[in-house]
Design a protein around this motif. Structure first.
Motif, short mmCIF file in Angstrom:
data_model
loop_
_atom_site.label_atom_id
_atom_site.label_comp_id
_atom_site.label_asym_id
_atom_site.label_seq_id
_atom_site.Cartn_x
_atom_site.Cartn_y
_atom_site.Cartn_z
N ASN A 69 -10.97 -13.10 3.73
CA ASN A 69 -9.70 -13.39 4.41
C ASN A 69 -9.17 -12.22 5.24
N ARG A 70 -10.07 -11.37 5.72
CA ARG A 70 -9.68 -10.32 6.67
C ARG A 70 -10.08 -10.70 8.09
N ALA A 96 -2.13 -12.98 2.67
CA ALA A 96 -3.28 -12.70 3.55
C ALA A 96 -2.84 -12.68 5.00
N PRO A 151 -5.23 -12.58 8.02
CA PRO A 151 -6.54 -12.48 8.68
C PRO A 151 -6.44 -12.35 10.19
#
Length: 228
Positions: A69-70, A128, A130
């Motif tokens: 999730n980057r 997150a 991303p």
């Protein structure tokens, strides 16, 4: 250009982000000069720069990331059939090669892309942020697309025009899909094709073992990274 230093305050991060977002230097090159990870510099650009600018390439071919999730990579597969063309729009997590969102259509229009976003945004884990990378297709420059990404705090990244190799992560997955799922097969109608394709994506995520993931499936690789 920001000068290398031991500690980085907010103003320094903003200056570095502007260098990358303004196209003065690639993220990979500036990160090397500053002695930091390029993932750190991309995060600064995401936090302190303007998102949704189609001129910005935050990835620069650096698809090897250190966590899920980057970095997500977007693309569209064109699948020719005897009844015409079918289109798979998919977003893939570069860390584990998992298809995190997809939609299938008989027309590559914004309706398909908005359905993809609906499904994708439901799956964004809390906290997150991303980076979502794509080519410079018209869909990814559309106001509806850029506005929704910005609202969701997802940084948009786009390949430079004419750089067909910069979206290799999606092309690898699409290549396997065409070889393993599509080639040599026919379907009586679109709904049958769509149902089988959905089943294949689930197979890819949960049962299809991959050399690049040390022989694990994307879901097994995710579980292993959580334990590590």
């Amino acid at each position: 250009m920001p000068q290398k230093r031991k500690r980085y305050d907010k103003q320094f991060k903003i200056a570095a982000a502007r260098v990358v977002l303004g196209g003065e230097m690639r993220a990979v090159d500036l990160a090397r000069e500053l002695g930091i990870k390029d993932s750190t510099l991309r995060r600064w650009a995401q936090e302190h720069g303007e998102m949704g600018d189609p001129r910005v390439n935050l990835v620069d071919g650096a698809f090897d990331v250190e966590a899920r999730n980057r970095l997500w990579v977007d693309g569209i597969a064109y699948i020719g059939t005897g009844e015409g063309w079918l289109y798979l729009a998919a977003v893939i997590d570069a860390f584990r090669r998992k298809v995190v969102g997809w939609s299938t259509s008989t027309s590559p229009d914004m309706e398909q892309q908005e359905l993809l976003l609906d499904r994708l945004l439901e799956r964004v884990p809390e906290g997150a942020k991303p980076v979502l990378h794509s080519d410079m297709g018209w869909q990814y420059q559309h106001e509806k697309w850029t506005r929704r990404l910005k609202k969701a705090r997802i940084a948009q990244s786009m390949s430079r025009k004419g750089n067909c190799l910069d979206n290799g992560a999606t092309e690898q997955v699409f290549g396997h899909l065409k070889d393993e799922f599509f080639r040599g097969r026919t379907w009586p109608d679109f709904e049958s094709f769509k149902a089988d394709l959905d089943a294949y994506v689930v197979h890819w995520n949960t049962r299809r073992r991959q050399v690049k993931l040390n022989g694990l499936t994307p879901e097994e690789f995710r579980s292993q990274s959580l334990v590590a």
